[in-house]
Design an enzyme around this catalytic site. Structure first.
Site, short mmCIF file in Angstrom:
data_model
loop_
_atom_site.label_atom_id
_atom_site.label_comp_id
_atom_site.label_asym_id
_atom_site.label_seq_id
_atom_site.Cartn_x
_atom_site.Cartn_y
_atom_site.Cartn_z
N VAL A 11 0.83 -1.20 0.00
CA VAL A 11 0.00 0.00 0.00
C VAL A 11 0.87 1.26 0.00
O VAL A 11 0.69 2.16 -0.83
CB VAL A 11 -0.96 -0.03 1.21
N THR A 86 -1.12 -4.70 9.12
CA THR A 86 -1.99 -5.03 10.27
C THR A 86 -2.30 -6.52 10.21
O THR A 86 -3.44 -6.91 9.96
CB THR A 86 -3.29 -4.20 10.25
N LEU A 153 -6.57 -1.06 -3.53
CA LEU A 153 -5.84 -1.64 -4.68
C LEU A 153 -5.58 -3.13 -4.49
O LEU A 153 -5.49 -3.64 -3.38
CB LEU A 153 -4.54 -0.88 -4.94
N GLU A 155 -3.16 -6.51 -5.43
CA GLU A 155 -1.82 -6.90 -5.87
C GLU A 155 -1.91 -7.31 -7.33
O GLU A 155 -2.89 -7.92 -7.75
CB GLU A 155 -1.32 -8.09 -5.04
N GLY A 260 -7.25 -16.56 -1.14
CA GLY A 260 -6.07 -16.39 -0.28
C GLY A 260 -5.59 -14.96 -0.31
O GLY A 260 -6.37 -14.03 -0.54
N CYS A 263 -5.11 -10.24 2.39
CA CYS A 263 -6.21 -9.36 2.82
C CYS A 263 -7.51 -10.08 3.19
O CYS A 263 -7.98 -9.96 4.32
CB CYS A 263 -6.49 -8.34 1.73
C1 UGA Z 1 -8.04 -7.62 -2.22
C2 UGA Z 1 -9.13 -6.68 -2.75
O1 UGA Z 1 -9.60 -7.13 -4.02
C3 UGA Z 1 -8.62 -5.24 -2.87
O2 UGA Z 1 -9.67 -4.39 -3.27
C4 UGA Z 1 -8.08 -4.81 -1.51
O3 UGA Z 1 -7.54 -3.50 -1.57
C5 UGA Z 1 -7.00 -5.78 -1.06
O4 UGA Z 1 -7.54 -7.11 -0.98
C6 UGA Z 1 -6.52 -5.31 0.29
O5 UGA Z 1 -7.33 -5.32 1.24
O6 UGA Z 1 -5.40 -4.81 0.41
P1 UGA Z 1 -5.91 -8.86 -3.30
O7 UGA Z 1 -5.78 -9.55 -1.98
O8 UGA Z 1 -4.72 -8.25 -3.94
O9 UGA Z 1 -7.00 -7.67 -3.19
O10 UGA Z 1 -6.46 -9.95 -4.31
P2 UGA Z 1 -7.82 -10.24 -5.12
O11 UGA Z 1 -7.61 -9.97 -6.54
O12 UGA Z 1 -8.97 -9.60 -4.47
O13 UGA Z 1 -7.92 -11.83 -4.91
C7 UGA Z 1 -8.08 -12.40 -3.61
C8 UGA Z 1 -8.33 -13.88 -3.71
O14 UGA Z 1 -9.62 -14.14 -4.27
C9 UGA Z 1 -7.35 -14.65 -4.61
O15 UGA Z 1 -7.02 -15.85 -3.98
C10 UGA Z 1 -8.12 -14.88 -5.89
O16 UGA Z 1 -7.68 -16.01 -6.60
C11 UGA Z 1 -9.52 -15.07 -5.34
N1 UGA Z 1 -10.59 -14.82 -6.32
C12 UGA Z 1 -10.81 -13.59 -6.79
C13 UGA Z 1 -11.40 -15.88 -6.74
O17 UGA Z 1 -11.20 -17.04 -6.31
N2 UGA Z 1 -12.41 -15.63 -7.61
C14 UGA Z 1 -12.64 -14.40 -8.10
O18 UGA Z 1 -13.60 -14.25 -8.90
C15 UGA Z 1 -11.83 -13.35 -7.70
#
Ligand code: UGA
Length: 435
Positions: A11, A86, A153, A155, A260, A263
């Site tokens: 971040v 955090t 945002l 990753e 996973g 976040c």
């Molecule tokens: C997430 C949120 O999407 C962001 O908006 C937020 O800012 C961030 O956490 C945070 O709190 O800092 P991130 O952890 O980078 O972002 O990843 P995501 O793209 O959200 O994916 C999270 C998990 O969900 C991954 O394991 C991904 O494979 C899974 N996922 C996502 C699915 O299984 N299906 C989907 O349709 C989308």
């Protein structure tokens, strides 16, 4: 404006780089001196597509600097962003706020004229109030306005998410401070985004509520995928059919392994911890956390079933091990419990990941990093596509595996079950067991 980012994790670093690209003067501070040294030598501590280029450009133009000297960074800045981690507290669900409090204490020590202190870190409801008290105790409250401005945002998409956000959320009751924050964000709000003003606690909760809701969407579609498998329905059709309803929306409806990352798992747990404090129930989020844990076990069971429960000495290949593509992050990746189980049962595991060798997997027996997809897949008894990197989307498994019986377990539904069947490949995916 003159900004200071405390913490150069995802971040802090991405926001700092992007704010500097918008023309602000940004000092990024971290107490990890090696990290700062690396950054000053142009070495980026995280894998994030596009970051290096923007960072170097702004560093050269001297709008962006890196230091461990928090005192001078605080003194030189008008707005100080707290962007430290955090993580979940050991042995519980609550967010560990020690880095946030430490940052606030440091700011309090050095502050000597008015500044805006903004929490960008994901913090539970009421953290801003505690920070205000820290400044009060140190008799520095007259110098400080504490604001909440959570970051949304992702990753792997961080630069784009920062520059083209869906919304910017700012929590403060102070009209003047709100105006200052709004003008900081004006260049990106004008383009695509809504600016949402609320009180500080509201902003803190919007962040948790958003992550918990997205986790709920994923768990919902993952559980439906279980039903689809039993009923011979393609989950992809369900995602499309549901998602086209704009009230539902098509994003985050992709069935796959357990979610996973750094976040969703952490924030859903922390939100549940907050409900205890306020004596309310969030039974939906509670179920989501449980459902996601169950999913890890389910995937292990499915893998074992594909191999007719004979895992010992089986050659198993993982394509991708990170929690999602375009990141090197292994935090809460579902590959870890899967590999742990398979290794315990005596499998010989090879993995290939575009971001290279993973320390997190080195403690397991008979787990080897391969430098190429070819090397990883050769003679495998089972190929598991764990992460949907683009380079896994057009593979010729017959050539790669080079064996009579080819087993593929596609956790991301990249391939067509029909086409794979036609090729004589024993193909398994998520929510698509077709008749
Ligand atoms: C997430 C949120 O999407 C962001 O908006 C937020 O800012 C961030 O956490 C945070 O709190 O800092 P991130 O952890 O980078 O972002 O990843 P995501 O793209 O959200 O994916 C999270 C998990 O969900 C991954 O394991 C991904 O494979 C899974 N996922 C996502 C699915 O299984 N299906 C989907 O349709 C989308």
């Amino acid at each position: 404006m003159k900004l200071c980012m405390i913490g150069t994790g995802y971040v802090g670093l991405v926001s700092g780089v992007c704010f500097s690209d918008l023309g602000n003067t940004v000092i990024c501070v971290d107490n990890d001196e090696n990290k700062i040294k690396d950054l000053n030598n142009g070495k980026i501590p995280i894998y994030e597509p596009g970051l290096e280029e923007v960072l170097k450009k702004n560093y050269k133009q001297k709008r962006l600097t890196f230091t461990s000297d928090i005192k001078s960074a605080v003194n030189k800045s008008d707005i100080i962003f707290i962007c430290v981690g955090t993580p979940t507290k050991k042995g519980g669900n609550s967010a560990n706020l020690k880095y946030v409090f430490n940052a606030a204490n440091q700011i309090a020590k050095y502050i000597n004229k008015h500044k805006i202190v903004v929490t960008k870190s994901t913090v539970p409801i009421g953290t801003g109030d505690i920070l205000e008290n820290i400044f009060k105790t140190k008799k520095k409250n007259k110098f400080v306005d504490v604001v909440s401005n959570p970051e949304f945002l992702r990753e792997g998409e961080a630069i784009r998410d920062f520059i083209y956000p869906d919304r910017v959320v700012v929590g403060t009751n102070n009209f003047k401070i709100n105006k200052t924050l709004k003008s900081l964000y004006l260049p990106i709000i004008k383009k695509t985004s809504r600016y949402v003003s609320t009180n500080r606690r509201g902003a803190e909760l919007i962040k948790y509520a958003s992550n918990a809701f997205l986790a709920t969407k994923i768990s919902f579609i993952n559980e439906l995928a279980n039903l689809c498998e039993k009923a011979s329905i393609d989950i992809k059709d369900i995602s499309i059919g549901m998602g086209l309803d704009q009230r539902i929306g098509e994003r985050f409806l992709r069935a796959g392994p357990a979610y996973g990352g750094s976040c969703f798992p952490k924030d859903t747990r922390a939100l549940l911890d907050t409900t205890k404090k306020y004596n309310v129930k969030l039974s939906i989020v509670d179920s989501v956390v449980k459902s996601n844990e169950d999913r890890k076990k389910l995937l292990i069971k499915k893998t074992s079933n594909i191999l007719n429960k004979k895992i010992y000495n089986k050659k198993i290949t993982f394509l991708g091990v990170t929690f999602k593509p375009n990141t090197d992050d292994m935090r809460e990746a579902s590959s870890i419990p899967m590999i742990k189980f398979l290794s315990k049962k005596g499998a010989i595991i090879k993995y290939y990941d575009p971001t290279g060798f993973k320390n997190e997997l080195s403690k397991f027996k008979n787990v080897f990093f391969s430098k190429s997809v070819n090397n990883a897949c050769e003679k495998a008894d089972l190929v598991i596509i764990h992460t949907e990197w683009n380079e896994f989307k057009l593979l010729n498994f017959k050539k790669l595996v080079n064996k009579k019986n080819i087993n593929v377990f596609d956790l991301r539904n990249i391939y067509s079950p029909y086409k794979m069947k036609k090729k004589g490949i024993n193909y398994h995916s998520i929510g698509r067991k077709l008749i």
